[in-house]
Scaffold this motif. Structure first.
Motif, short mmCIF file in Angstrom:
data_model
loop_
_atom_site.label_atom_id
_atom_site.label_comp_id
_atom_site.label_asym_id
_atom_site.label_seq_id
_atom_site.Cartn_x
_atom_site.Cartn_y
_atom_site.Cartn_z
N ALA A 1 0.84 -1.21 0.00
CA ALA A 1 0.00 0.00 0.00
C ALA A 1 0.87 1.25 0.00
O ALA A 1 1.87 1.33 0.71
CB ALA A 1 -0.92 -0.01 1.22
N SER A 2 0.45 2.22 -0.82
CA SER A 2 1.27 3.44 -0.91
C SER A 2 0.57 4.67 -0.33
O SER A 2 1.18 5.45 0.37
CB SER A 2 1.65 3.70 -2.37
N GLY A 3 -0.69 4.84 -0.61
CA GLY A 3 -1.40 6.02 -0.10
C GLY A 3 -1.97 5.78 1.29
O GLY A 3 -2.07 4.64 1.76
N GLU A 4 -2.34 6.86 1.95
CA GLU A 4 -2.90 6.77 3.30
C GLU A 4 -4.19 5.95 3.32
O GLU A 4 -4.40 5.13 4.21
CB GLU A 4 -3.16 8.17 3.88
N LYS A 5 -5.05 6.17 2.33
CA LYS A 5 -6.31 5.43 2.28
C LYS A 5 -6.06 3.94 2.07
O LYS A 5 -6.66 3.10 2.74
CB LYS A 5 -7.21 5.98 1.17
N GLU A 6 -5.16 3.63 1.14
CA GLU A 6 -4.81 2.22 0.88
C GLU A 6 -4.23 1.56 2.12
O GLU A 6 -4.58 0.41 2.44
CB GLU A 6 -3.78 2.12 -0.25
N LYS A 7 -3.36 2.28 2.84
CA LYS A 7 -2.76 1.73 4.05
C LYS A 7 -3.82 1.49 5.12
O LYS A 7 -3.80 0.45 5.79
CB LYS A 7 -1.68 2.68 4.59
#
Length: 164
Positions: free
Chosen positions: A140-146
């Motif tokens: 995961a790269s973005g905050e939402k994905e994380k």
């Protein structure tokens, strides 16, 4: 003086509303009973059933619910809900999330996003789901994905624990 009367009245009301009262219970059912409803989007497991006790996992800690329990509203965390029936048997369900409401008339509602009887869980599939969720979290790269991946890991960890 006026403020003292207001405070005393408010405290009196607060104390009378803090616990399920016998009169509220007596109007709907016997004092030792509670009406339990447990549902997920595609299945109703209990509909106003009379049960002895319900144990639920919540983000404020796991707790048991008995008849005349203090009115409560809690958010379910991933884990096992245990229902103790009147005949002494118990049934266990894995829940991913949801809410639990305990009302002053001793009725209880557990509404789960997902719920599965424990005996239907596949331990190998649960471990596979955890491995996949952990991989998604590491990629995961973005905050939402994380955040989404972290939630998936927490649910999968609870699923693995429940399926043991």
């Amino acid at each position: 003086m006026l403020l003292n009367r207001i405070v005393v009245r408010s405290i009196g009301r607060l104390l009378t509303r803090s616990y399920a009262t016998e009169s509220a219970v007596a109007h709907t059912r016997n004092a030792g009973e509670m009406a339990f409803t447990f549902a997920a989007p595609y299945q109703v497991y209990y509909n106003k059933a009379n049960v002895k006790q319900i144990d639920v996992p919540s983000f404020s800690g796991a707790f048991g619910i008995l008849p005349s329990h203090v009115p409560t509203l809690a958010v379910l965390k991933p884990g096992v809900v245990t229902v103790y029936e009147q005949d002494g048997t118990s049934k266990k369900f894995f829940v991913s999330s949801g809410s639990v409401t305990v009302n002053d008339d001793s009725s209880v509602q557990v509404l789960a996003e997902e719920a599965v009887p424990l005996e239907l869980l596949d331990p190998a599939a649960a471990r596979e789901a955890l491995t996949q969720a952990q991989g998604n979290l590491s990629r995961a790269s973005g905050e939402k994905e994380k955040a989404e991946a972290q939630i998936a890991v927490e649910v999968a960890e609870a699923l693995v624990d429940a399926s043991k």
